[in-house]
Design a protein around this motif. Structure first.
Motif, short mmCIF file in Angstrom:
data_model
loop_
_atom_site.label_atom_id
_atom_site.label_comp_id
_atom_site.label_asym_id
_atom_site.label_seq_id
_atom_site.Cartn_x
_atom_site.Cartn_y
_atom_site.Cartn_z
N GLU A 55 6.25 -14.01 -10.39
CA GLU A 55 6.68 -15.27 -11.03
C GLU A 55 7.82 -15.03 -12.02
N ALA A 56 7.74 -13.90 -12.73
CA ALA A 56 8.75 -13.58 -13.74
C ALA A 56 9.95 -12.84 -13.16
N LYS A 57 9.84 -12.48 -11.84
CA LYS A 57 10.89 -11.70 -11.17
C LYS A 57 11.03 -10.31 -11.79
N PHE A 58 9.88 -9.73 -12.12
CA PHE A 58 9.81 -8.35 -12.61
C PHE A 58 9.08 -7.52 -11.57
N THR A 59 9.48 -6.28 -11.40
CA THR A 59 8.65 -5.37 -10.62
C THR A 59 7.43 -5.01 -11.45
N ARG A 60 6.37 -4.55 -10.79
CA ARG A 60 5.16 -4.23 -11.54
C ARG A 60 5.42 -3.11 -12.54
N SER A 61 6.23 -2.11 -12.14
CA SER A 61 6.51 -1.00 -13.06
C SER A 61 7.25 -1.49 -14.30
N ASN A 62 8.16 -2.45 -14.14
CA ASN A 62 8.86 -3.02 -15.29
C ASN A 62 7.92 -3.83 -16.17
N LEU A 63 6.99 -4.54 -15.53
CA LEU A 63 6.01 -5.34 -16.27
C LEU A 63 5.15 -4.44 -17.16
N TYR A 64 4.78 -3.27 -16.63
CA TYR A 64 3.94 -2.34 -17.39
C TYR A 64 4.63 -1.80 -18.63
N ARG A 65 5.94 -1.93 -18.71
CA ARG A 65 6.65 -1.48 -19.91
C ARG A 65 6.38 -2.40 -21.09
N TYR A 66 5.86 -3.59 -20.81
CA TYR A 66 5.60 -4.56 -21.87
C TYR A 66 4.11 -4.85 -22.06
N PHE A 67 3.35 -4.87 -20.98
CA PHE A 67 1.92 -5.15 -21.06
C PHE A 67 1.17 -4.24 -20.08
N SER A 68 0.00 -3.78 -20.49
CA SER A 68 -0.80 -2.89 -19.64
C SER A 68 -1.76 -3.65 -18.74
N THR A 69 -2.19 -4.84 -19.17
CA THR A 69 -3.15 -5.63 -18.41
C THR A 69 -2.77 -7.10 -18.48
N LYS A 70 -3.31 -7.89 -17.57
CA LYS A 70 -3.05 -9.33 -17.63
C LYS A 70 -3.71 -9.93 -18.86
N GLU A 71 -4.84 -9.33 -19.29
CA GLU A 71 -5.51 -9.85 -20.49
C GLU A 71 -4.63 -9.73 -21.72
N GLU A 72 -3.83 -8.66 -21.81
CA GLU A 72 -2.91 -8.54 -22.93
C GLU A 72 -1.87 -9.65 -22.92
N ILE A 73 -1.44 -10.03 -21.75
CA ILE A 73 -0.45 -11.11 -21.63
C ILE A 73 -1.06 -12.43 -22.11
N PHE A 74 -2.26 -12.72 -21.64
CA PHE A 74 -2.87 -14.01 -22.01
C PHE A 74 -3.35 -14.01 -23.46
N LEU A 75 -3.68 -12.84 -23.99
CA LEU A 75 -4.03 -12.77 -25.41
C LEU A 75 -2.81 -13.10 -26.26
N GLN A 76 -1.64 -12.62 -25.88
CA GLN A 76 -0.43 -12.94 -26.62
C GLN A 76 -0.05 -14.41 -26.43
N LEU A 77 -0.31 -14.95 -25.25
CA LEU A 77 -0.07 -16.38 -25.02
C LEU A 77 -0.98 -17.21 -25.92
N LEU A 78 -2.22 -16.79 -26.06
CA LEU A 78 -3.15 -17.48 -26.96
C LEU A 78 -2.67 -17.40 -28.40
N SER A 79 -2.18 -16.24 -28.81
CA SER A 79 -1.66 -16.09 -30.17
C SER A 79 -0.49 -17.05 -30.41
N HIS A 80 0.37 -17.21 -29.41
CA HIS A 80 1.49 -18.16 -29.49
C HIS A 80 0.97 -19.59 -29.68
N ASP A 81 -0.06 -19.95 -28.92
CA ASP A 81 -0.62 -21.30 -29.01
C ASP A 81 -1.32 -21.52 -30.35
N MET A 82 -1.98 -20.47 -30.85
CA MET A 82 -2.64 -20.57 -32.15
C MET A 82 -1.62 -20.86 -33.25
#
Length: 216
Positions: free
Chosen positions: A47-74
């Motif tokens: 969806e983001a047009k990132f390869t998985r290896s590039n994605l791992y440079r920013y987040f290790s798990t999908k839960e980390e992504i959604f946790l940061q999304l929750l922090s943004h919403d908070m």
């Protein structure tokens, strides 16, 4: 992957922020169409047009992504909540109804918060976990300070206890407000129907009871 963003190491804070935002936006788009348990890192990367290896440079798990999304919403909820409190959109006379109305503006926040302790926090790094908790503490302190300043609670400690307690109520009841058509159909067949309006009214009554308990 031909359609993926050509990646070079982000060297500035601005570049890192832009790429992080792109990942969060992709995750948010997917969450609007799928349940969280259906979403994978591969789907977010595509969806983001990132390869998985590039994605791992920013987040290790999908839960980390959604946790940061929750922090943004908070943070957004905190900013609007403080504004509502300071401008008397939430006051003693309308507290419960206005409070529930404010929170229902943030359906993604309520959805993710309902999964916070059972899923999101269990598959993130210690660093991400601590960062989320510290950011959330800032949000909570801002809200409790505003509630106390407007004399909606006598003590910030009582306001804090209200916030913690109402979180469980909101997270649990929100699932009933947003039941699927299939869930409602089966409930109707069993003559156990509980409409979204019923659930929302129960939320208002529950928040009112908590407010009376902690504000006195």
């Amino acid at each position: 992957m031909k359609n993926c963003i050509s990646w070079q190491r982000a060297r500035s804070e601005n570049q890192i922020e832009q790429r992080t935002d792109a990942i969060l936006e992709a995750a948010a788009n997917l969450l609007s169409r799928y349940r969280l348990d259906e979403i994978t890192l591969a789907m977010i990367g595509k969806e983001a047009k990132f390869t998985r290896s590039n994605l791992y440079r920013y987040f290790s798990t999908k839960e980390e992504i959604f946790l940061q999304l929750l922090s943004h919403d908070m943070k957004q909820w905190r900013e609007q909540g403080v504004e509502w409190i300071e401008n008397d959109k939430i006051n003693q006379a309308n507290f419960a109804e206005a409070w529930v109305g404010l929170l229902l503006n943030y359906d993604r926040l309520l959805t993710l918060f309902g999964l916070l302790y059972t899923l999101l926090e269990k598959n993130v790094s210690d660093e991400r976990f601590k960062a989320f908790k510290l950011a959330t503490d800032v949000d909570i302190r801002a809200i409790t300070g505003s509630l106390k300043a407007k004399h909606l609670f006598r003590e910030e400690e009582k306001a804090h206890k209200f916030l913690v307690t109402q979180t469980s109520l909101m997270s649990g009841m929100y699932a009933m407000v947003t039941m699927t058509d299939r869930q409602r159909q089966i409930m109707d067949e069993l003559d156990l129907s509980f409409s979204a309006q019923d659930a929302q009214q129960t939320l208002v009554e529950g928040v009112q009871a908590l407010y009376q308990s902690f504000s006195g």
